[in-house]
Design a protein around this motif. Structure first.
Motif, PDB file in Angstrom:
ATOM      1  N   LEU A  16      32.789 138.115 145.290  1.00  0.00           N
ATOM      2  CA  LEU A  16      33.007 138.419 146.801  1.00  0.00           C
ATOM      3  C   LEU A  16      32.310 137.176 147.563  1.00  0.00           C
ATOM      4  O   LEU A  16      31.179 136.603 147.414  1.00  0.00           O
ATOM      5  N   ILE A  17      33.289 136.630 148.419  1.00  0.00           N
ATOM      6  CA  ILE A  17      32.675 135.665 149.580  1.00  0.00           C
ATOM      7  C   ILE A  17      32.722 136.265 150.686  1.00  0.00           C
ATOM      8  O   ILE A  17      33.590 136.750 151.428  1.00  0.00           O
ATOM      9  N   ASP A  18      31.640 135.938 151.634  1.00  0.00           N
ATOM     10  CA  ASP A  18      31.430 136.565 152.719  1.00  0.00           C
ATOM     11  C   ASP A  18      32.180 135.765 153.997  1.00  0.00           C
ATOM     12  O   ASP A  18      32.915 134.763 153.677  1.00  0.00           O
ATOM     13  N   ARG A  19      32.025 136.304 155.120  1.00  0.00           N
ATOM     14  CA  ARG A  19      32.878 135.683 156.255  1.00  0.00           C
ATOM     15  C   ARG A  19      32.576 134.281 156.466  1.00  0.00           C
ATOM     16  O   ARG A  19      33.167 133.368 157.103  1.00  0.00           O
ATOM     17  N   LYS A  20      31.209 133.780 156.079  1.00  0.00           N
ATOM     18  CA  LYS A  20      30.889 132.395 156.390  1.00  0.00           C
ATOM     19  C   LYS A  20      31.126 131.574 155.345  1.00  0.00           C
ATOM     20  O   LYS A  20      30.655 130.535 155.241  1.00  0.00           O
ATOM     21  N   GLY A  21      32.001 132.109 154.038  1.00  0.00           N
ATOM     22  CA  GLY A  21      32.152 131.309 152.927  1.00  0.00           C
ATOM     23  C   GLY A  21      31.136 131.087 151.966  1.00  0.00           C
ATOM     24  O   GLY A  21      31.020 130.311 151.118  1.00  0.00           O
ATOM     25  N   LEU A  22      29.975 132.253 151.945  1.00  0.00           N
ATOM     26  CA  LEU A  22      28.999 132.118 151.211  1.00  0.00           C
ATOM     27  C   LEU A  22      29.077 133.143 149.937  1.00  0.00           C
ATOM     28  O   LEU A  22      29.884 134.265 150.028  1.00  0.00           O
ATOM     29  N   LEU A  23      28.919 132.738 148.918  1.00  0.00           N
ATOM     30  CA  LEU A  23      28.820 133.724 147.471  1.00  0.00           C
ATOM     31  C   LEU A  23      28.094 134.972 147.803  1.00  0.00           C
ATOM     32  O   LEU A  23      26.957 134.757 147.921  1.00  0.00           O
ATOM     33  N   TYR A  24      28.661 136.091 147.753  1.00  0.00           N
ATOM     34  CA  TYR A  24      28.045 137.122 148.066  1.00  0.00           C
ATOM     35  C   TYR A  24      27.686 138.136 146.771  1.00  0.00           C
ATOM     36  O   TYR A  24      26.795 138.512 146.680  1.00  0.00           O
ATOM     37  N   TYR A  25      28.675 138.250 145.891  1.00  0.00           N
ATOM     38  CA  TYR A  25      28.463 138.872 144.574  1.00  0.00           C
ATOM     39  C   TYR A  25      29.452 138.375 143.478  1.00  0.00           C
ATOM     40  O   TYR A  25      30.709 138.053 143.779  1.00  0.00           O
ATOM     41  N   ARG A  26      28.941 138.035 142.103  1.00  0.00           N
ATOM     42  CA  ARG A  26      29.848 137.569 141.273  1.00  0.00           C
ATOM     43  C   ARG A  26      29.405 138.497 140.240  1.00  0.00           C
ATOM     44  O   ARG A  26      28.170 138.642 139.699  1.00  0.00           O
ATOM     45  N   GLY A  27      30.456 139.119 139.569  1.00  0.00           N
ATOM     46  CA  GLY A  27      29.937 140.137 138.651  1.00  0.00           C
ATOM     47  C   GLY A  27      31.104 141.012 137.938  1.00  0.00           C
ATOM     48  O   GLY A  27      32.171 141.051 138.218  1.00  0.00           O
ATOM     49  N   ASN A  28      30.524 142.148 137.240  1.00  0.00           N
ATOM     50  CA  ASN A  28      31.402 143.171 136.639  1.00  0.00           C
ATOM     51  C   ASN A  28      32.028 143.991 137.802  1.00  0.00           C
ATOM     52  O   ASN A  28      31.365 144.277 138.840  1.00  0.00           O
TER      53      ASN A  28
END
Length: 213
Positions: free
Chosen positions: A140-152
């Motif tokens: 998941l990448i937020d509206r600013k282009g930052l990694l928000y979540y990586r996982g299962n």
């Protein structure tokens, strides 16, 4: 002699059953091996989305599914991801990331028509940029282009346990503008199949290319 033949036959059957169980079930209950040289990408790291998704709507969150149809775990995750897409696609851009050599037809097969996709097959792969080495994995990448979540997506293989629907919980948190959730190793330790570029001796997967979106 007859007893020996019967015993040998039973042993062969037992070994076959064990091999099938390992191939189809047990190995996917173990954490996916971390490839040599892997570099984790921390939460809140800028991912420069426009470099691989130049047509992404500015200010809209992004959901990437790293999907390999040859991986049973990926296939089992597909119905859950499709339900997320149906529910949140007005607020979030959903993109399926496929290994090189995969037919794009699998996207509509598993996720319905008009589903955006990328084939990850050139230098500076999307998987590498996002810190992903297994399938299925949610990014998941937020509206600013930052990694928000990586996982299962879930601790369960069939994504049926609501309390551990990690990707969905993270998606809800993202849309509510909450800080990135801290689920712990159960959510962030990949269980599934190594991506093709990390398989031993593989030269298939070198990076990314862009399909029309």
């Amino acid at each position: 002699m007859r007893h020996i033949l019967v015993g040998t036959g039973l042993l062969v059957i037992l070994i076959t059953i064990i091999c099938i169980f390992w191939q189809e079930e047990f190995r996917y209950s173990l954490p996916t091996p971390i490839p040599e040289g892997y570099q984790a990408i921390p939460v809140s790291h800028p991912l420069e989305v426009q470099t691989f998704l130049p047509n992404t709507q500015p200010g809209k969150a992004l959901h990437l599914l790293f999907f390999n149809p040859e991986c049973p775990c990926s296939r089992f995750t597909a119905p859950h991801v499709r339900s997320l897409k149906d529910r949140y696609q007005q607020e979030v851009t959903f993109v399926v990331v496929l290994p090189v050599g995969t037919s794009p037809s699998v996207v509509s097969q598993y996720f319905g028509p008009s589903t955006d996709y990328l084939i990850d097959d050139q230098e500076e792969s999307i998987a590498t940029r996002c810190g992903v080495y297994a399938s299925p994995q949610a990014v998941l990448i937020d509206r600013k282009g930052l990694l928000y979540y990586r996982g299962n997506y879930n601790k369960a293989r069939f994504c049926t346990q609501a309390p551990t629907s990690f990707a969905q919980l993270a998606l809800t948190s993202l849309l509510e503008k909450m800080p990135p959730p801290q689920f712990g190793p159960l959510a962030t330790t990949p269980f599934g199949c190594q991506l093709p570029q990390y398989e031993q001796g593989s030269s298939r997967y070198q990076g990314f290319s862009i399909s029309p979106i």
